[in-house]
Design a protein around this motif. Structure first.
Motif, PDB file in Angstrom:
ATOM      1  N   GLU A  18       0.614  -0.970   0.179  1.00 56.76           N
ATOM      2  CA  GLU A  18      -0.030  -0.152   0.087  1.00 56.76           C
ATOM      3  C   GLU A  18       0.856   1.416  -0.057  1.00 56.76           C
ATOM      4  OE1 GLU A  18      -2.625  -0.130   3.280  1.00 56.76           O
ATOM      5  OE2 GLU A  18      -3.443  -2.265   2.613  1.00 56.76           O
ATOM      6  N   PRO A  30      -6.711   3.938  -3.731  1.00 57.43           N
ATOM      7  CA  PRO A  30      -5.606   3.260  -2.884  1.00 57.43           C
ATOM      8  C   PRO A  30      -5.675   1.806  -3.631  1.00 57.43           C
ATOM      9  CG  PRO A  30      -7.810   3.154  -2.038  1.00 57.43           C
ATOM     10  CD  PRO A  30      -8.043   4.099  -2.914  1.00 57.43           C
ATOM     11  N   LYS A  75      -6.190  -1.561  -3.405  1.00 55.53           N
ATOM     12  CA  LYS A  75      -6.954  -2.503  -2.743  1.00 55.53           C
ATOM     13  C   LYS A  75      -6.714  -3.804  -2.501  1.00 55.53           C
ATOM     14  CE  LYS A  75     -10.926   0.678  -3.824  1.00 55.53           C
ATOM     15  NZ  LYS A  75     -11.972   0.626  -4.567  1.00 55.53           N
ATOM     16  N   THR A  76      -6.590  -4.085  -1.265  1.00 56.54           N
ATOM     17  CA  THR A  76      -6.569  -5.580  -1.113  1.00 56.54           C
ATOM     18  C   THR A  76      -7.936  -6.492  -0.771  1.00 56.54           C
ATOM     19  OG1 THR A  76      -6.082  -5.218   1.354  1.00 56.54           O
ATOM     20  CG2 THR A  76      -4.199  -5.615  -0.307  1.00 56.54           C
TER      21      THR A  76
END
Length: 1126
Positions: free
Chosen positions: A1031, A1100, A1102-1103
């Motif tokens: 991230e 972002p 993203k996970t």
């Protein structure tokens, strides 16, 4: 809902909103007003052996719904039967969804219900032809794709695209994209990459063209959804002959130039510049298309207008009133929008008067105003400040006297009947519709010369509100009379077609068109004002006609039995009744036409009542445990007619030869408590009052006499009514009217000093405290469905007694010494009660409060019982901080002493408990929250550091001797991110001051990590327990070598202990991850690629541990025999 005082009822019925189903109602009404769809639905035949139960068949429930709408048996229709066929529960009915999504899923569900339901595709299915054409050899690859709705783009601020008309949006959708450079097309004919054109053509047009205006987008700057209220003009007659060709073959193309300044404020919110430009729109304008094509950003032009008006007012030096005053800009904008709408309406009314040669036709009533338009409705009118205002004022003064005379004459005349006003308004609207039909007929004839693909608008689905919610309603043109109607849930009203552009084109926040329905016109007709013909009841399937006959019979019976029109909706939904018997409650859900006699048999069967000659069903109040109305003489009436929806009933019994007591509506029941000595409490259980029935018109002395007979008393008695610690001796000659049913009265012999008044004063301070027996273990099991009482013991005490007196009384009751008993408030996890000198009442104990008792040594005032554990150091190389804890138990900590005075005793106690040798100089105490560590406790009294009872405190072992921090010091963790290797160093601990600069910290980092201070960039990780190194691509990196800010302020805000700082070398570039690494760490490919290539992310990385939004689902229930076992 419409809030028009002139509610002109239309010849169509509305649909009830059963939660948040306005989106569904708008679609259902549009499909109902589509005769082609309705006839196709009526031709489908339901068969139980093929389609299963009626309640689960979606086409059948649609047929029944449309039959009710067509025959108008009820005033408005309930859609619950249809949603049940969707397999929805009540929660899904309260979830609002996108209207386009609902149409697609509904069409798909109809087709899945029966493979013979192919009329939907025949009406709504069109086709694209996607092509890629090589510009060298002209080889072309093609692919077809069907569509059920044609989606057009309103605005794309990233591509600088704005379509201010529907024609421009369709034209731009056909514009091909050139593939060149790195994006060249591999031509199979040339066997090489070549420049090419990629685009789409309209291969097939459907009979019903469903146009979706994409008004919802995602703002990548604010990272949220947004509603686009920009203006898009659309015609009432759409010539699609121009758009079934290639882009280059489109005649009279509309200019696609858009001033870039239109998007400046949208991309850069702080910028306030505004410009306009004119585009050359070559499409012939109609009465419903805007001739001016200035591209204006919503509200921004109004702001400039306001500023200009204020300048004019200043130049006139007070001669002209500044109508804007000190209002806020937003309020001014809303006023101007309101003024523009009113001027448009006024102009249309003036034009009507001219066309009618100044005949005395009244203006239309106020237009329907929706909830989101209320701010416009209440806004004051605004006068324009211009040079001619003085002459205008003079003219107004000259007309004022004439107007006053006319007003006087009108006041003397009778007010025009409302019904007459409605009739004239309907005539005006019908006239406007006829004018619109004539104009559209001329356009259709002209467009048919270009080809057969001419479409006429007949439905507009509007959305008002924002991106996260709002309201849907529909403007629909009737195929039977050509009139336009507003379908807004249960309300259906006329609408003037001249008002539709103002209300649907957009350009303001008052709602705008979201979906448009066009029908393909049939050539060789005299007029296209109506189509599809009138529907007759015999066109309905026979089984639906039988259903309608049953409902008519129910309705007739309902009205004969006294049912009111406002209760007609009860006939469309089942009746729910709760039956009480002893301790059981049974809920019955029955058809509304069920007779009360049949319902009674069901109740008696369920409770297995054998003696049915000596029992009857009565209305029952479970809160007061009282019988109410009976149903004598009404047993053959339906449950709907008796209005038993959501009522409670119970069974009343009598002896064999006993007569039923007739139910007297004038009777009332009171509870009468007789005084006796040594009362421990004045609750229901102790008093055991009797229920006395008297007449509502009786007096107090009659209630006393009836009570004496019930208690078998003689002599003079008096009745009291309690009010807190006081009471009132009631006057015998006072009527009982005004007292509520089931009220409690107090009866006693008549004396000078009332015994009840003394009891009231004592009882006002008497409280009962519930507590447990600490010597017994409570088993959390249930017996016969009832949980075991955790606090079965009771202690009664005066709330003016001290806590020590209460404790001693409890200890005496259970036989335990006060020195070995711990009192906790509320429950086993409650706070310990330490101050034994305070009064019970002042400690906020009331009747029924609970105290939890534990065996142990009670704490003194100022001591805190804390939960102590030892924290094991986490792996210094892991991304996230995970501590493991060894629980030690409870420990008493003095809150008024600094840590240095009791740390030795704590270390000795913890060493004995854990078996780990702890050195008091090499440990520190930290606040523990779940499995994370928070602040470090300073060397000062813990009560000054926010310590509370049962606080979790962790002991952290250190290699070096711990030096206590000051209030300005903060300790942080720092790690270095090697971008080329994607490695993170182990964590290092730093003690910094909130008042030191970023440059000072950069020098400290430079010495430890060996990086030049001027190259250090840092970011702060907010949630260390969820941190993932991948991230870091989307973190905001801050150059640290800067003297302009302090660590405790913006932008780092280093104020809490244990914060994680990641630093990197700005001269490095991140290595691109392999596909295996991307897959391993669950990164979304598209976001990662944008980040790694551009260095800037639109969101972002993203996970995959986020929650997805629930999608709309319509479940088609299959027959049991169709479901094959696995």
């Amino acid at each position: 809902m419409t809030t028009n005082s002139y509610q002109i009822d239309a010849p169509y019925l509305g649909l009830q909103n059963i939660g948040a189903t306005c989106y569904m109602n708008s679609v259902l009404q549009t499909l109902f007003m589509t005769p082609e769809f309705r006839r196709g639905l009526y031709l489908w035949k339901y068969e139980h052996s093929i389609h299963g139960e009626e309640i689960d068949s979606i086409p059948f429930q649609l047929q029944k719904l449309y039959a009710r709408l067509q025959t108008k048996i009820f005033e408005y229709i309930d859609t619950r039967d249809l949603t049940k066929s969707f397999q929805w529960d009540i929660h899904q009915a309260f979830q609002q969804h996108d209207i386009q999504e609902f149409i697609r899923i509904l069409f798909d569900a109809i087709e899945q219900s029966d493979q013979n339901c192919n009329f939907v595709k025949e009406l709504y299915e069109g086709a694209y032809l996607h092509y890629t054409k090589c510009l060298k050899c002209n080889y072309e690859s093609q692919r077809q794709e069907v569509f059920m709705d044609y989606t057009v783009i309103l605005k794309d601020k990233w591509s600088k695209v704005y379509n201010n008309s529907l024609e421009l949006a369709i034209q731009r959708s056909l514009k091909p994209e050139k593939l060149e450079g790195n994006n060249q097309y591999f031509c199979e004919s040339c066997q090489a990459k070549q420049d090419a054109h990629r685009g789409q053509l309209i291969y097939k047009l459907p009979s019903i063209l469903n146009v979706h205006i994409n008004r919802f987008a995602f703002d990548y700057i604010m990272m949220r959804r947004e509603k686009l209220d920009d203006k898009m003009v659309f015609p009432f007659v759409l010539n699609m002959n121009n758009y079934i060709k290639t882009y280059d073959e489109i005649p009279n193309k509309i200019s696609e130039d858009t001033d870039p300044s239109y998007f400046e404020e949208l991309v850069q919110p702080k910028k306030q510049q505004f410009k306009t430009t004119t585009t050359q729109n070559k499409v012939q304008p109609t009465s419903h298309t805007t001739k001016t094509t200035k591209v204006t950003r919503p509200n921004q032009g109004l702001k400039d207008f306001i500023k200009q008006q204020k300048k004019v007012a200043k130049q006139q030096q007070g001669n002209v009133i500044d109508t804007f005053g000190t209002m806020q800009e937003d309020e001014q904008i809303q006023q101007i929008i309101h003024q523009q709408i009113q001027e448009d309406i006024k102009q249309s009314q003036q034009q009507t008067n001219i066309n009618e040669n100044k005949t005395n036709i009244p203006p239309p009533p106020p237009l329907p105003v929706f909830d989101h338009d209320l701010e416009y409705q209440d806004a004051p009118k605004i006068q324009s400040n211009n040079v001619n205002q003085e002459s205008q004022i003079q003219n107004d003064q000259q007309k004022k006297s004439k107007n006053e005379e006319q007003d006087k004459q009108q006041q003397q005349q009778p007010i025009l009947d409302t019904t007459e006003e409605r009739k004239k308004y309907i005539e005006l609207v019908k006239q406007k519709c006829q004018e619109s039909i004539l104009e559209q007929d001329n356009q259709i004839r002209q467009y048919l010369k270009d080809g057969p693909n001419v479409y006429q608008l007949y439905s507009i689905l509007n959305h008002s509100g924002g991106a996260m919610g709002g309201h849907y309603f529909a403007y629909i043109r009737s195929h039977e009379d050509g009139q336009w109607y507003c379908f807004n849930d249960s309300s259906v009203t006329y609408i003037n077609p001249d008002d539709i552009p103002v209300k649907t084109f957009g350009g303001h926040s008052g709602g705008s068109a979201y979906m448009l329905f066009y029908r393909k016109v049939e050539p060789n007709q005299e007029s296209w004002g109506t189509w599809g013909g009138q529907f007759q009841e015999n066109e309905l399937p026979e089984y639906v006609q039988l259903k309608l006959q049953e409902e008519r019979l129910k309705l007739e019976e309902f009205r004969q039995q006294g049912g009111q029109n406002e209760d007609l909706l009860a006939l469309q939904k089942p009746i729910t009744i709760k039956a009480h018997y002893k301790l059981e409650v049974k809920t019955f859900t029955l058809e509304n036409s069920t007779s009360f006699h049949n319902f009674k048999q069901l109740v008696l069967d369920h409770f297995q009542i054998k003696d049915r000659d000596n029992c009857r069903i009565r209305i029952y109040n479970p809160y007061t445990d009282q019988f109410q109305d009976t149903f004598e003489g009404k047993e053959m009436r339906s449950l709907a007619a008796l209005k038993l929806q959501n009522k409670c009933v119970s069974i009343e019994f009598k002896q064999q030869n006993e007569e039923w007591k007739p139910y007297n509506e004038q009777s009332i029941i009171f509870r009468i408590a007789l005084y006796r000595e040594n009362l421990e409490a004045l609750d229901e259980k102790t008093l055991q009052p009797k229920k006395i029935t008297v007449n509502k018109n009786d007096f107090i002395h009659e209630l006393i006499e009836t009570s004496k007979k019930e208690y078998k008393l003689e002599g003079e008695y008096q009745l009291l009514k309690r009010n807190g610690e006081f009471g009132e001796i009631l006057n015998p000659d006072k009527p009982i009217e005004g007292y509520y049913e089931n009220s409690l009265f107090y009866l006693e012999p008549k004396t000078e000093n009332s015994n009840w008044l003394k009891e009231f004063e004592i009882d006002e301070h008497r409280i009962t405290i519930k507590f447990n027996d600490p010597t017994k273990t409570i088993q959390l099991t249930t017996q016969e469905g009832q949980p075991e009482d955790l606090y079965p013991l009771i202690c009664t005490i005066d709330n003016r007694a001290t806590m020590m007196e209460l404790k001693e009384k409890i200890c005496k009751q259970i036989g335990i010494s006060p020195k070995k008993l711990i009192l906790r408030r509320g429950g086993r996890a409650g706070l310990e009660l330490k101050d034994m000198t305070i009064e019970v009442g002042l400690n906020h104990f009331v009747r029924g409060s609970s105290i939890h008792l534990d065996l142990g040594t009670p704490l003194n005032l100022g001591e805190y019982r804390c939960i102590i554990s030892i924290a094991s150091a986490p792996n210094l190389l892991e991304d996230r901080n995970f501590y493991q804890f060894q629980e030690l138990g409870e420990y008493s900590i003095p809150g008024d002493k600094p840590i240095s005075q009791f740390i030795n005793d704590l270390a000795i106690w913890a060493s004995e408990k854990s078996g780990i040798q702890l050195d008091s100089k090499h440990i520190r105490l930290r606040e523990r929250i779940a499995d994370r560590l928070n602040k470090v406790y300073r060397d000062k009294p813990l009560k000054e550091q926010g310590i509370v009872e049962m606080r979790m405190i962790a002991i952290e072992q250190l290699q070096d001797e711990w030096q206590h921090l000051t209030s300005k010091d903060v300790f942080i963790h720092a790690r270095f991110w090697d971008q080329e290797k994607w490695d993170l160093s182990e964590r290092y601990e730093f003690v910094v001051s909130k008042n030191q600069s970023g440059a000072d910290l950069a020098d400290q980092f430079s010495q430890v990590f060996g990086i030049k201070a001027e190259n250090i960039e840092v970011c702060r990780i907010v949630a260390v327990h969820r941190f993932n190194r991948y991230e870091l691509l989307n973190e905001e990196w801050i150059p640290l070598k800067n003297d302009d800010y302090l660590l405790g302020s913006q932008p780092l805000f280093i104020t809490n202990d244990g914060q994680m700082i990641i630093l990197r070398d700005s001269t490095q570039q991140p290595r691109e991850l392999t596909n295996e690494e991307i897959k391993q760490f669950g990164i979304i490919q598209s976001n990662y690629t944008k980040s790694i290539k551009t260095g800037v992310s639109r969101g972002p990385v993203k996970t995959r541990f986020f929650n997805e939004e629930k999608a709309l689902v319509i479940t088609v229930k299959k027959k049991a025999e169709e479901i094959k076992p696995e």
